[in-house]
Write a protein that holds these residues in place. Sequence first.
Motif, PDB file in Angstrom:
ATOM      1  N   ASP A 188      -2.372  -2.926  -5.108  1.00 58.33           N
ATOM      2  CA  ASP A 188      -3.572  -2.477  -4.421  1.00 58.33           C
ATOM      3  C   ASP A 188      -4.400  -3.669  -3.956  1.00 58.33           C
ATOM      4  O   ASP A 188      -4.899  -3.688  -2.827  1.00 58.33           O
ATOM      5  CB  ASP A 188      -4.396  -1.593  -5.359  1.00 58.33           C
ATOM      6  N   PHE A 214       0.824  -1.212   0.000  1.00 60.18           N
ATOM      7  CA  PHE A 214       0.000   0.000   0.000  1.00 60.18           C
ATOM      8  C   PHE A 214       0.861   1.265   0.000  1.00 60.18           C
ATOM      9  O   PHE A 214       0.451   2.296  -0.561  1.00 60.18           O
ATOM     10  CB  PHE A 214      -0.939   0.007   1.205  1.00 60.18           C
ATOM     11  N   GLY A 224      -7.089   3.672   4.295  1.00 55.88           N
ATOM     12  CA  GLY A 224      -5.927   4.456   3.878  1.00 55.88           C
ATOM     13  C   GLY A 224      -6.094   5.026   2.477  1.00 55.88           C
ATOM     14  O   GLY A 224      -5.833   6.210   2.237  1.00 55.88           O
ATOM     15  N   GLY A 225      -6.569   4.196   1.553  1.00 60.60           N
ATOM     16  CA  GLY A 225      -6.761   4.663   0.182  1.00 60.60           C
ATOM     17  C   GLY A 225      -7.839   5.725   0.086  1.00 60.60           C
ATOM     18  O   GLY A 225      -7.758   6.636  -0.748  1.00 60.60           O
ATOM     19  N   THR A 233      -1.626   6.030   2.895  1.00 60.98           N
ATOM     20  CA  THR A 233      -2.309   4.880   2.302  1.00 60.98           C
ATOM     21  C   THR A 233      -1.970   3.597   3.066  1.00 60.98           C
ATOM     22  O   THR A 233      -2.828   2.747   3.314  1.00 60.98           O
ATOM     23  CB  THR A 233      -1.898   4.720   0.826  1.00 60.98           C
ATOM     24  N   ARG A 240      -6.278   8.978   1.180  1.00 58.29           N
ATOM     25  CA  ARG A 240      -5.405   9.446   0.083  1.00 58.29           C
ATOM     26  C   ARG A 240      -6.228  10.078  -1.044  1.00 58.29           C
ATOM     27  O   ARG A 240      -5.938  11.186  -1.490  1.00 58.29           O
ATOM     28  CB  ARG A 240      -4.605   8.274  -0.473  1.00 58.29           C
ATOM     29  N   ASP A 241      -7.275   9.368  -1.492  1.00 59.18           N
ATOM     30  CA  ASP A 241      -8.089   9.880  -2.594  1.00 59.18           C
ATOM     31  C   ASP A 241      -8.735  11.210  -2.223  1.00 59.18           C
ATOM     32  O   ASP A 241      -8.792  12.137  -3.043  1.00 59.18           O
ATOM     33  CB  ASP A 241      -9.170   8.868  -2.972  1.00 59.18           C
ATOM     34  N   THR A 273      -0.110   6.063  -6.983  1.00 56.32           N
ATOM     35  CA  THR A 273      -1.406   6.655  -7.290  1.00 56.32           C
ATOM     36  C   THR A 273      -1.351   8.171  -7.114  1.00 56.32           C
ATOM     37  O   THR A 273      -1.929   8.924  -7.905  1.00 56.32           O
ATOM     38  CB  THR A 273      -2.486   6.062  -6.366  1.00 56.32           C
ATOM     39  N   GLY A 293       0.075   3.522  -2.931  1.00 61.66           N
ATOM     40  CA  GLY A 293      -0.496   4.825  -2.591  1.00 61.66           C
ATOM     41  C   GLY A 293       0.329   5.957  -3.156  1.00 61.66           C
ATOM     42  O   GLY A 293      -0.204   6.943  -3.672  1.00 61.66           O
TER      43      GLY A 293
END
Lengths: 217, 217, 217
Positions: B99, B19, B135-136, B45, B139-140, B26, B23
């Motif tokens: 991912d 991740f 976490g993702g 992430t 981040r997003d 990404t 992350g």
Amino acid sequence: MSTEPAPLLALDLTGTFAFGLNGALTAVRAARLDVVGVVVLGMITALGGGVIRDVLIDSLPPAAFLDWRYYTLAAAGGLLAFAVSRHLRRLEPAITVLDAVGLSTFAVIGASKALDAGLAVVPAMLLGVITAVGGGTIRDTLVGRIPTVLRTGLYAIPALAGAAVTVATTETGLYGLPAALGAAVCFLIRMLGLHFGINAPEPPETRPSGGGTRRHK
Amino acid sequence: MSTEPAPLLALDLTGTFAFGLNGALTAVRAARLDVVGVVVLGMITALGGGVIRDVLIDSLPPAAFLDWRYYTLAAAGGLLAFAVSRHLRRLEPAITVLDAVGLSTFAVIGASKALDAGLAVVPAMLLGVITAVGGGTIRDTLVGRIPTVLRTGLYAIPALAGAAVTVATTETGLYGLPAALGAAVCFLIRMLGLHFGINAPEPPETRPSGGGTRRHK
Amino acid sequence: MSTEPAPLLALDLTGTFAFGLNGALTAVRAARLDVVGVVVLGMITALGGGVIRDVLIDSLPPAAFLDWRYYTLAAAGGLLAFAVSRHLRRLEPAITVLDAVGLSTFAVIGASKALDAGLAVVPAMLLGVITAVGGGTIRDTLVGRIPTVLRTGLYAIPALAGAAVTVATTETGLYGLPAALGAAVCFLIRMLGLHFGINAPEPPETRPSGGGTRRHK
């Protein structure tokens, strides 16, 4: 299972279902999401504020994870929203009222639980507001909207009023009354604000750069 | 240092590195950031989901701050991502697989730790999903994207399936098996979903206002 | 009331007021908000980092809710910002300096409280950074901006340097000095970075897709 008194618990579960339904409908309106996204946003709206409150008053794990009724009602609201989402336009008034119901009940619950946890009156009022607006704020942020609490003056203020009534009546020993009274005050102010389009004062002669906001696209 | 059993710990550290790398890559793809921003997003992430889980199950300070291997692996993944970011286009398949690896391991770890903390089966499954997607999602949100968990039906569902397998096998006493089996189930569903482009059902005839979403620009 | 030593407390309250004022002014600049939104964002900027820190080190309820001076100073900063917001253009330099003051004091406080809570040196430094950048990051996310910590290399780095000095001087027993020294180091690096426009290295040949970021509109 929860150990809170029956009237408070009833309010809490009502607010959870209302926010689950409202949050998911708002999500459908704001962004094209599949059924998972709609239910997730319904659950976040319904449970987010209470989870933040429970973290802050150190009541962990949060009630939302300990009492099956919370997450079940939140998910049920989200699924119902997905099922009726084809009638979105006709549901606009319902979305608004459901939101005011969730706001009112959660402001009271939040302030009440914060007092129980030993917080002073002003922090208890702040926690009432955080409980009321927390879930919707996370939802709005996730779908890329400026949160309602920032855009609409008469959103935090009714929550604060409801929390203040709860704190005042609890501190003066009017047990049993606070929940209903606080929620009614919040609900009334919110509905009046919506009806008459009242807003809080804005800064004079502001020239926002626009570079960072999504409202001026 | 962590006291979790060796197979779980190995999964957890694998997911953390995957991740961290994913992350950060990404982040590079989504927004022009400097090395600090890339590493920060890799660490968020990698560590965000576990930190949220530890807060919710009251295991504080979070493992991510107590065991040096977590933050070191997360930062290493982020730095490696920055180093290889010039080959971003060729790394697309790797980003996807990394991912899925993080998603699978974290769904299992999250559900497992939640059961250990005494949560019931449904909340434990929810915490598995939260650990996997948390976490993702942060981040997003920070880089201004609608989180994957909301846009992609087969993202929360494999995590939920992996967490469900973990809970079911743990509850029936198949100790040792849950971690591998749960992770494998999640990974398989996620990869199949990606390969065949499967999505969850969308609401019928929705006309999003577009006023608040960043997906329709 | 807080039980921290007087120099640390003075730094903490200074940072709280500076961030309350700065956060609210940044909010006025970024998005057209009413007085409630401006004050809410000032309070979030001022109190957010410390609340996250207190959650992570399990010092709950957070100091921001236990000591009336925190939320009062944060709200006062937000109200003052609303009052002077018509002079926004002339206040730009002040916004920057106030931000550096908050960043410096909070990096020191965060690292110091994390050490007191028994964390090791690296996690303590990370918590210093989280305390310093947390509130502003939440504010930026809520108004739809990519957070400063991700965009500006010399934002997390001075905070990390200030936290590192705090940790190093505390560990070597130079009691009393850490607070002032750490804060001074962070403040100096931040102001030098701003003055000379220094940034951290960016990834080579990145072609951001632009699909998710708000910076390339």
